[in-house]
Scaffold this active site. Structure first.
Site, PDB file in Angstrom:
ATOM      1  N   HIS A   8      26.783  49.304  91.255  1.00 52.17           N
ATOM      2  CA  HIS A   8      27.114  48.192  91.885  1.00 52.17           C
ATOM      3  C   HIS A   8      25.887  47.766  93.201  1.00 52.17           C
ATOM      4  O   HIS A   8      25.881  46.757  93.311  1.00 52.17           O
ATOM      5  CB  HIS A   8      28.382  48.388  92.482  1.00 52.17           C
ATOM      6  CG  HIS A   8      29.051  47.005  92.874  1.00 52.17           C
ATOM      7  ND1 HIS A   8      30.689  47.100  92.744  1.00 52.17           N
ATOM      8  CD2 HIS A   8      28.982  45.886  93.299  1.00 52.17           C
ATOM      9  CE1 HIS A   8      30.772  45.873  93.148  1.00 52.17           C
ATOM     10  NE2 HIS A   8      29.878  44.977  93.281  1.00 52.17           N
ATOM     11  N   LYS A  60      31.777  48.728  87.471  1.00 52.18           N
ATOM     12  CA  LYS A  60      30.529  48.992  88.138  1.00 52.18           C
ATOM     13  C   LYS A  60      30.926  50.382  89.004  1.00 52.18           C
ATOM     14  O   LYS A  60      32.194  50.587  89.555  1.00 52.18           O
ATOM     15  CB  LYS A  60      30.171  47.794  89.212  1.00 52.18           C
ATOM     16  CG  LYS A  60      30.080  46.540  88.518  1.00 52.18           C
ATOM     17  CD  LYS A  60      29.720  45.366  89.469  1.00 52.18           C
ATOM     18  CE  LYS A  60      29.526  43.991  88.623  1.00 52.18           C
ATOM     19  NZ  LYS A  60      30.710  43.576  88.206  1.00 52.18           N
ATOM     20  N   TYR A  91      36.809  45.747  93.055  1.00 48.81           N
ATOM     21  CA  TYR A  91      37.502  44.484  92.820  1.00 48.81           C
ATOM     22  C   TYR A  91      38.953  45.148  92.876  1.00 48.81           C
ATOM     23  O   TYR A  91      39.779  43.857  93.198  1.00 48.81           O
ATOM     24  CB  TYR A  91      37.197  43.763  91.658  1.00 48.81           C
ATOM     25  CG  TYR A  91      35.894  43.267  91.537  1.00 48.81           C
ATOM     26  CD1 TYR A  91      34.895  43.320  92.576  1.00 48.81           C
ATOM     27  CD2 TYR A  91      35.353  42.701  90.284  1.00 48.81           C
ATOM     28  CE1 TYR A  91      33.534  42.974  92.445  1.00 48.81           C
ATOM     29  CE2 TYR A  91      34.205  42.224  90.312  1.00 48.81           C
ATOM     30  CZ  TYR A  91      33.205  42.241  91.236  1.00 48.81           C
ATOM     31  OH  TYR A  91      32.104  41.740  91.204  1.00 48.81           O
ATOM     32  N   ASP A 136      33.789  40.527  83.141  1.00 50.00           N
ATOM     33  CA  ASP A 136      33.081  41.329  84.401  1.00 50.00           C
ATOM     34  C   ASP A 136      33.871  41.465  85.673  1.00 50.00           C
ATOM     35  O   ASP A 136      34.686  40.709  85.996  1.00 50.00           O
ATOM     36  CB  ASP A 136      32.062  40.380  84.863  1.00 50.00           C
ATOM     37  CG  ASP A 136      31.252  41.265  85.920  1.00 50.00           C
ATOM     38  OD1 ASP A 136      30.087  41.866  85.633  1.00 50.00           O
ATOM     39  OD2 ASP A 136      31.409  41.206  87.385  1.00 50.00           O
ATOM     40  N   SER A 158      36.485  31.599  87.706  1.00 47.68           N
ATOM     41  CA  SER A 158      37.418  30.646  88.020  1.00 47.68           C
ATOM     42  C   SER A 158      38.757  31.175  87.467  1.00 47.68           C
ATOM     43  O   SER A 158      38.996  31.947  86.690  1.00 47.68           O
ATOM     44  CB  SER A 158      37.241  29.580  87.222  1.00 47.68           C
ATOM     45  OG  SER A 158      37.957  28.333  87.220  1.00 47.68           O
ATOM     46  N   LEU A 205      27.055  29.129  90.894  1.00 52.48           N
ATOM     47  CA  LEU A 205      27.278  27.776  91.284  1.00 52.48           C
ATOM     48  C   LEU A 205      27.318  27.944  92.878  1.00 52.48           C
ATOM     49  O   LEU A 205      27.673  26.584  93.437  1.00 52.48           O
ATOM     50  CB  LEU A 205      28.772  27.611  90.751  1.00 52.48           C
ATOM     51  CG  LEU A 205      28.902  27.740  89.373  1.00 52.48           C
ATOM     52  CD1 LEU A 205      30.472  27.302  88.744  1.00 52.48           C
ATOM     53  CD2 LEU A 205      27.782  26.909  88.365  1.00 52.48           C
ATOM     54  N   GLY A 258      33.752  35.956  85.696  1.00 56.48           N
ATOM     55  CA  GLY A 258      33.787  36.907  86.487  1.00 56.48           C
ATOM     56  C   GLY A 258      35.120  36.963  87.223  1.00 56.48           C
ATOM     57  O   GLY A 258      36.086  35.801  87.064  1.00 56.48           O
TER      58      GLY A 258
END
Length: 306
Positions: A112, A79, A50, A45, A267, A214, A20
């Site tokens: 999206h 997206k 973004y 992704d 990350s 997470l 991501g």
């Protein structure tokens, strides 16, 4: 160890684990992609919203020109933004993304969000009315899906799907679709396990993709719907992690992939990126899967006001 592949309802293969890229600066984004590709990731992704598609495109070109990877070696998801939901504008938005990514096609294109917005000239990603409210547009998802199917027909998207859709909205699309959605990307984690959504989608041959796998502890305050709940600190998860000598994050990702759910943990730390990939050398028992299922609180950690 190679990342396992899932099979979409159209027969196309896709990695079950990807990277991501939401909320990363240009340098962070590009360095994390290099670390991921070097570690063996092949799915990246991103999204029009973004603002990092061009940064990603630079790294992909770098790796292809150096002969490290071919276009067919990696999988790119982006997206459709909310202001492009008119069927005739879907490909327009995708073309912008393709230009930014420096690619001829994307491997997966998602709507999206089911909510559509009208351009008002107010600027920003969420156009506003003069009274300060979002400029909502009455655009049924069925109409937007016509434009998504056109993207496949033109060869600009190999697979199409949705994100943040409800069961009802997915059903409406399935009733009119000549090309079915392959996935619904939704918030999904041990505290919000989306079991009902998964059953619904499975019956229609649609896979889930999890974001926030997470618990996304680093999400901005504006997106926090449940205070400071820290999924990674859950004692059940930590106990299982200790047993396997794994991290809590690895257990959470392993749980989702064992449920045949795609994951896209974000990350910017190379060591964590490698660690998130090291989840296929152990398997949770049925009892442990049930234990994690028992953590379900039906609590969203992400706030979505649209």
């Amino acid at each position: 160890m190679a990342i396992p592949m899932v099979t979409f309802n159209n027969g196309n293969k896709f990695p079950i684990l990807g990277l991501g890229t939401w909320q990363a600066t240009k340098e962070e984004c590009q360095n994390s992609i290099r670390a991921a590709l070097d570690a063996g990731y092949r799915h990246i992704d991103t999204a029009y919203a973004y603002g990092n598609e061009a940064d990603i495109g630079e790294v992909l070109q770098e790796y292809m020109k150096a002969g490290k990877l071919k276009r067919s070696d990696f999988y790119i998801t982006t997206k459709l933004w909310l202001t492009y939901h008119q069927p005739e504008r879907v490909v327009e938005c995708l073309n912008i993304s393709l230009t930014n990514l420096k690619l001829d096609y994307v491997d997966l294109y998602l709507i999206h969000n089911p909510c559509a917005l009208e351009e008002t000239g107010s600027g920003g990603f969420v156009p506003m009315r003069p009274d300060g409210t979002p400029a909502f547009l009455n655009m049924p998802p069925e109409k937007t899906w016509e434009g998504m199917q056109k993207a496949v027909q033109l060869g600009k998207a190999k697979n199409i799907g949705v994100s943040n859709f409800t069961c009802n909205q997915i059903e409406r699309i399935c009733k009119i679709a000549t090309i079915k959605p392959v996935t619904n990307q939704v918030e999904c984690h041990a505290y919000f396990n989306q079991a009902e959504m998964q059953r619904f989608c499975q019956q229609r041959g649609i896979l889930l993709t999890s974001y926030g796998s997470l618990g996304s502890p680093g999400r901005p305050d504006m997106f926090k719907a449940a205070g400071n709940t820290i999924l990674l600190d859950d004692p059940v998860i930590k106990k299982i992690a200790d047993k396997y000598k794994k991290s809590a994050g690895q257990v959470l990702l392993r749980n989702l992939t064992q449920r045949n759910i795609l994951v896209i943990p974000k990350s910017i730390k190379p060591a964590r990126i490698k660690q998130n990939m090291q989840i296929f050398d152990f398997k949770l028992t049925n009892c442990e899967m049930k234990e994690i299922e028992g953590l379900q609180k039906n609590v969203r950690l992400f706030k979505n006001d649209l």
